[in-house]
Design an enzyme around this catalytic site. Structure first.
Site, PDB file in Angstrom:
ATOM      1  N   TYR A  17      56.920  31.289  70.999  1.00 13.63           N
ATOM      2  CA  TYR A  17      57.797  31.179  69.956  1.00 13.63           C
ATOM      3  C   TYR A  17      57.478  30.075  69.067  1.00 13.63           C
ATOM      4  O   TYR A  17      57.910  29.721  68.113  1.00 13.63           O
ATOM      5  CB  TYR A  17      59.173  31.397  69.930  1.00 13.63           C
ATOM      6  CG  TYR A  17      59.825  32.529  70.658  1.00 13.63           C
ATOM      7  CD1 TYR A  17      59.750  33.845  69.764  1.00 13.63           C
ATOM      8  CD2 TYR A  17      60.096  32.968  71.901  1.00 13.63           C
ATOM      9  CE1 TYR A  17      60.125  35.027  70.206  1.00 13.63           C
ATOM     10  CE2 TYR A  17      60.539  34.153  72.635  1.00 13.63           C
ATOM     11  CZ  TYR A  17      60.487  35.199  71.486  1.00 13.63           C
ATOM     12  OH  TYR A  17      60.847  36.633  71.742  1.00 13.63           O
ATOM     13  N   HIS A  22      61.135  31.285  62.713  1.00 18.89           N
ATOM     14  CA  HIS A  22      62.425  30.971  63.255  1.00 18.89           C
ATOM     15  C   HIS A  22      62.736  29.678  63.923  1.00 18.89           C
ATOM     16  O   HIS A  22      63.868  29.308  64.182  1.00 18.89           O
ATOM     17  CB  HIS A  22      62.722  32.062  63.952  1.00 18.89           C
ATOM     18  CG  HIS A  22      63.986  32.745  64.203  1.00 18.89           C
ATOM     19  ND1 HIS A  22      64.714  32.719  63.190  1.00 18.89           N
ATOM     20  CD2 HIS A  22      64.720  33.552  64.795  1.00 18.89           C
ATOM     21  CE1 HIS A  22      66.041  33.405  63.071  1.00 18.89           C
ATOM     22  NE2 HIS A  22      65.941  33.788  64.411  1.00 18.89           N
ATOM     23  N   TYR A  68      68.030  31.709  74.105  1.00 17.12           N
ATOM     24  CA  TYR A  68      67.591  32.103  72.731  1.00 17.12           C
ATOM     25  C   TYR A  68      68.462  31.894  71.507  1.00 17.12           C
ATOM     26  O   TYR A  68      69.518  31.686  71.677  1.00 17.12           O
ATOM     27  CB  TYR A  68      67.531  33.656  73.269  1.00 17.12           C
ATOM     28  CG  TYR A  68      66.127  33.869  73.811  1.00 17.12           C
ATOM     29  CD1 TYR A  68      64.962  33.961  73.284  1.00 17.12           C
ATOM     30  CD2 TYR A  68      66.272  34.031  75.329  1.00 17.12           C
ATOM     31  CE1 TYR A  68      63.694  34.111  74.085  1.00 17.12           C
ATOM     32  CE2 TYR A  68      65.271  34.034  75.928  1.00 17.12           C
ATOM     33  CZ  TYR A  68      63.833  34.304  75.531  1.00 17.12           C
ATOM     34  OH  TYR A  68      62.521  34.479  76.071  1.00 17.12           O
ATOM     35  N   ASN A  70      70.333  33.515  69.509  1.00 18.08           N
ATOM     36  CA  ASN A  70      71.816  34.075  69.365  1.00 18.08           C
ATOM     37  C   ASN A  70      72.586  33.555  70.468  1.00 18.08           C
ATOM     38  O   ASN A  70      73.727  34.097  70.519  1.00 18.08           O
ATOM     39  CB  ASN A  70      71.622  35.692  69.469  1.00 18.08           C
ATOM     40  CG  ASN A  70      71.302  36.077  70.784  1.00 18.08           C
ATOM     41  OD1 ASN A  70      70.563  35.406  71.662  1.00 18.08           O
ATOM     42  ND2 ASN A  70      71.253  37.329  71.111  1.00 18.08           N
ATOM     43  N   ASN A 116      71.914  34.499  63.219  1.00 21.42           N
ATOM     44  CA  ASN A 116      72.356  34.604  64.383  1.00 21.42           C
ATOM     45  C   ASN A 116      72.813  33.383  65.330  1.00 21.42           C
ATOM     46  O   ASN A 116      73.824  33.270  66.108  1.00 21.42           O
ATOM     47  CB  ASN A 116      71.664  35.837  65.437  1.00 21.42           C
ATOM     48  CG  ASN A 116      71.686  37.107  65.072  1.00 21.42           C
ATOM     49  OD1 ASN A 116      72.627  37.434  64.559  1.00 21.42           O
ATOM     50  ND2 ASN A 116      70.595  37.784  65.268  1.00 21.42           N
TER      51      ASN A 116
END
EC number: 3.1.1.29
Length: 194
Positions: A17, A22, A68, A70, A116
Protein backbone atom coordinates in the site's frame (compact mmCIF):
# COMPACT_ATOMS: atom_id res chain seq x y z
CA UNK A 1 -8.79 28.61 18.41
CA UNK A 2 -7.39 25.47 19.93
CA UNK A 3 -3.82 24.48 19.15
CA UNK A 4 -3.12 21.03 17.72
CA UNK A 5 -1.60 18.33 19.95
CA UNK A 6 -1.95 15.31 17.64
CA UNK A 7 -1.50 14.92 13.88
CA UNK A 8 -2.78 11.68 12.38
CA UNK A 9 -1.93 10.46 8.89
CA UNK A 10 -4.32 7.89 7.46
CA UNK A 11 -3.29 4.99 5.26
CA UNK A 12 -3.09 1.22 5.05
CA UNK A 13 -0.16 -0.78 6.47
CA UNK A 14 2.25 -2.88 4.43
CA UNK A 15 4.55 -2.37 1.48
CA UNK A 16 1.81 -3.20 -1.03
CA UNK A 17 0.00 0.00 0.00
CA UNK A 18 3.01 2.34 0.10
CA UNK A 19 2.67 5.23 -2.32
CA UNK A 20 -1.00 4.50 -3.01
CA UNK A 21 -3.48 7.36 -3.18
CA UNK A 22 -5.20 6.13 0.00
CA UNK A 23 -1.93 6.64 1.92
CA UNK A 24 -1.70 10.38 1.22
CA UNK A 25 -2.32 11.23 4.89
CA UNK A 26 0.38 8.84 6.09
CA UNK A 27 2.78 10.41 3.59
CA UNK A 28 2.04 13.85 5.07
CA UNK A 29 2.91 12.67 8.60
CA UNK A 30 6.07 10.95 7.31
CA UNK A 31 7.13 14.28 5.79
CA UNK A 32 6.55 16.10 9.09
CA UNK A 33 8.69 13.53 10.91
CA UNK A 34 11.40 13.91 8.28
CA UNK A 35 11.37 17.72 8.59
CA UNK A 36 11.50 17.48 12.39
CA UNK A 37 14.32 14.91 12.28
CA UNK A 38 12.42 12.32 14.29
CA UNK A 39 11.80 8.62 13.73
CA UNK A 40 8.31 7.19 13.83
CA UNK A 41 8.38 4.12 16.06
CA UNK A 42 5.92 1.22 16.16
CA UNK A 43 3.92 1.32 19.38
CA UNK A 44 1.51 -1.57 19.95
CA UNK A 45 -0.24 0.31 22.75
CA UNK A 46 -1.44 2.90 20.22
CA UNK A 47 -1.82 0.57 17.22
CA UNK A 48 0.48 2.67 15.08
CA UNK A 49 3.72 4.44 14.35
CA UNK A 50 4.22 7.32 16.76
CA UNK A 51 6.55 10.24 17.21
CA UNK A 52 6.78 13.40 19.25
CA UNK A 53 8.39 16.79 18.87
CA UNK A 54 8.17 20.21 20.42
CA UNK A 55 7.20 23.40 18.61
CA UNK A 56 7.72 26.60 20.61
CA UNK A 57 7.36 24.67 23.87
CA UNK A 58 4.24 22.86 22.69
CA UNK A 59 4.25 19.04 22.63
CA UNK A 60 2.97 17.65 19.32
CA UNK A 61 2.42 13.96 18.71
CA UNK A 62 2.37 12.19 15.36
CA UNK A 63 0.46 9.00 14.60
CA UNK A 64 0.15 6.75 11.57
CA UNK A 65 -2.25 3.94 12.45
CA UNK A 66 -0.96 0.48 11.50
CA UNK A 67 -4.47 -0.90 11.46
CA UNK A 68 -6.26 -0.99 8.14
CA UNK A 69 -7.99 2.22 7.13
CA UNK A 70 -11.43 1.17 8.36
CA UNK A 71 -10.00 0.62 11.89
CA UNK A 72 -8.07 3.91 12.14
CA UNK A 73 -10.20 5.09 15.04
CA UNK A 74 -8.79 2.36 17.30
CA UNK A 75 -5.34 3.99 17.13
CA UNK A 76 -6.60 7.57 17.39
CA UNK A 77 -8.84 6.82 20.39
CA UNK A 78 -6.07 4.89 22.19
CA UNK A 79 -3.48 7.66 21.87
CA UNK A 80 -5.88 10.57 22.39
CA UNK A 81 -7.43 8.85 25.40
CA UNK A 82 -4.10 8.12 27.08
CA UNK A 83 -2.75 11.67 26.63
CA UNK A 84 -6.14 13.35 27.24
CA UNK A 85 -6.16 14.98 23.82
CA UNK A 86 -9.57 16.42 22.91
CA UNK A 87 -11.03 15.88 19.42
CA UNK A 88 -10.64 19.59 18.62
CA UNK A 89 -6.88 19.24 19.32
CA UNK A 90 -6.50 16.60 16.58
CA UNK A 91 -5.66 17.12 12.90
CA UNK A 92 -6.36 14.12 10.64
CA UNK A 93 -4.67 14.13 7.22
CA UNK A 94 -6.42 11.98 4.61
CA UNK A 95 -6.91 11.43 0.89
CA UNK A 96 -9.86 13.30 -0.62
CA UNK A 97 -11.67 12.08 -3.74
CA UNK A 98 -13.64 15.33 -4.08
CA UNK A 99 -10.53 17.47 -4.64
CA UNK A 100 -8.21 17.25 -7.64
CA UNK A 101 -4.56 16.28 -7.21
CA UNK A 102 -2.51 19.30 -6.20
CA UNK A 103 -5.21 20.81 -3.98
CA UNK A 104 -5.22 20.62 -0.18
CA UNK A 105 -7.90 22.05 2.07
CA UNK A 106 -8.37 22.36 5.81
CA UNK A 107 -11.73 21.67 7.37
CA UNK A 108 -13.04 21.63 10.93
CA UNK A 109 -15.62 19.06 11.91
CA UNK A 110 -18.27 17.54 9.68
CA UNK A 111 -19.20 14.09 8.50
CA UNK A 112 -17.05 11.34 7.06
CA UNK A 113 -18.06 11.88 3.42
CA UNK A 114 -17.87 8.14 2.80
CA UNK A 115 -14.24 7.92 3.96
CA UNK A 116 -13.96 4.74 6.06
CA UNK A 117 -11.00 6.02 8.09
CA UNK A 118 -12.89 9.16 9.13
CA UNK A 119 -16.03 7.11 9.77
CA UNK A 120 -14.16 4.89 12.27
CA UNK A 121 -12.41 7.82 13.97
CA UNK A 122 -15.75 9.56 14.52
CA UNK A 123 -17.24 6.34 15.93
CA UNK A 124 -14.25 5.55 18.18
CA UNK A 125 -14.21 9.11 19.57
CA UNK A 126 -17.78 8.62 20.77
CA UNK A 127 -19.38 10.24 17.71
CA UNK A 128 -17.27 13.34 18.19
CA UNK A 129 -16.56 14.87 14.78
CA UNK A 130 -15.03 18.16 15.93
CA UNK A 131 -11.49 17.20 14.93
CA UNK A 132 -9.76 19.08 12.12
CA UNK A 133 -9.03 17.54 8.74
CA UNK A 134 -6.38 18.12 6.12
CA UNK A 135 -7.99 16.97 2.88
CA UNK A 136 -5.34 16.02 0.31
CA UNK A 137 -6.83 15.90 -3.17
CA UNK A 138 -6.36 12.70 -5.16
CA UNK A 139 -9.15 13.20 -7.72
CA UNK A 140 -11.99 10.85 -8.57
CA UNK A 141 -12.05 8.05 -11.15
CA UNK A 142 -15.42 9.33 -12.40
CA UNK A 143 -17.44 6.20 -11.59
CA UNK A 144 -18.34 5.11 -8.05
CA UNK A 145 -17.70 1.43 -8.81
CA UNK A 146 -14.05 2.25 -9.61
CA UNK A 147 -13.28 4.11 -6.36
CA UNK A 148 -11.85 1.15 -4.41
CA UNK A 149 -9.31 0.20 -7.07
CA UNK A 150 -8.54 3.87 -7.68
CA UNK A 151 -7.67 4.75 -4.07
CA UNK A 152 -5.66 1.55 -3.62
CA UNK A 153 -3.71 2.23 -6.82
CA UNK A 154 -0.52 4.22 -7.30
CA UNK A 155 -0.85 7.59 -9.00
CA UNK A 156 0.96 8.29 -12.29
CA UNK A 157 4.09 10.42 -11.87
CA UNK A 158 2.46 13.75 -12.85
CA UNK A 159 -0.39 13.16 -10.42
CA UNK A 160 2.00 12.12 -7.62
CA UNK A 161 4.05 15.28 -8.18
CA UNK A 162 0.89 17.35 -7.68
CA UNK A 163 0.06 15.45 -4.49
CA UNK A 164 3.63 16.02 -3.25
CA UNK A 165 3.27 19.74 -4.01
CA UNK A 166 0.01 19.94 -2.05
CA UNK A 167 1.74 18.24 0.88
CA UNK A 168 4.50 20.86 0.66
CA UNK A 169 1.87 23.62 0.72
CA UNK A 170 0.30 22.04 3.82
CA UNK A 171 3.68 21.75 5.53
CA UNK A 172 4.13 25.47 4.91
CA UNK A 173 1.05 26.38 6.97
CA UNK A 174 1.90 24.11 9.91
CA UNK A 175 3.23 26.99 12.06
CA UNK A 176 -0.20 28.67 11.81
CA UNK A 177 -1.93 25.36 12.57
CA UNK A 178 0.30 24.79 15.61
CA UNK A 179 -0.58 28.27 16.84
CA UNK A 180 -4.30 27.65 16.37
CA UNK A 181 -4.47 30.32 13.65
CA UNK A 182 -6.94 28.36 11.52
CA UNK A 183 -8.29 31.24 9.44
CA UNK A 184 -4.81 32.31 8.38
CA UNK A 185 -3.77 28.70 7.69
CA UNK A 186 -6.89 28.13 5.58
CA UNK A 187 -6.47 31.38 3.65
CA UNK A 188 -2.85 30.61 2.82
CA UNK A 189 -3.39 26.93 2.00
CA UNK A 190 -6.58 27.39 0.00
CA UNK A 191 -4.91 29.94 -2.30
CA UNK A 192 -2.31 27.33 -3.39
CA UNK A 193 -2.73 24.92 -6.29
CA UNK A 194 -0.10 22.76 -7.96
Amino acid sequence: MTAIKLIVGLGNPGTEYEQTRHNAGALFVERIAEKQGINLVADRKYFGLTGRFSHQGQDIRLLIPTTYMNRSGQAVAALAGFFRIKPEEILVAHDELDLPPGVAKLKTGGGHGGHNGLRDIIAQLGNQNTFHRLRLGIGHPGVASMVSNFVLGRAPRAEQEKLDASIDFALGVLPDIFAGEWNRAMKNLHSQKA
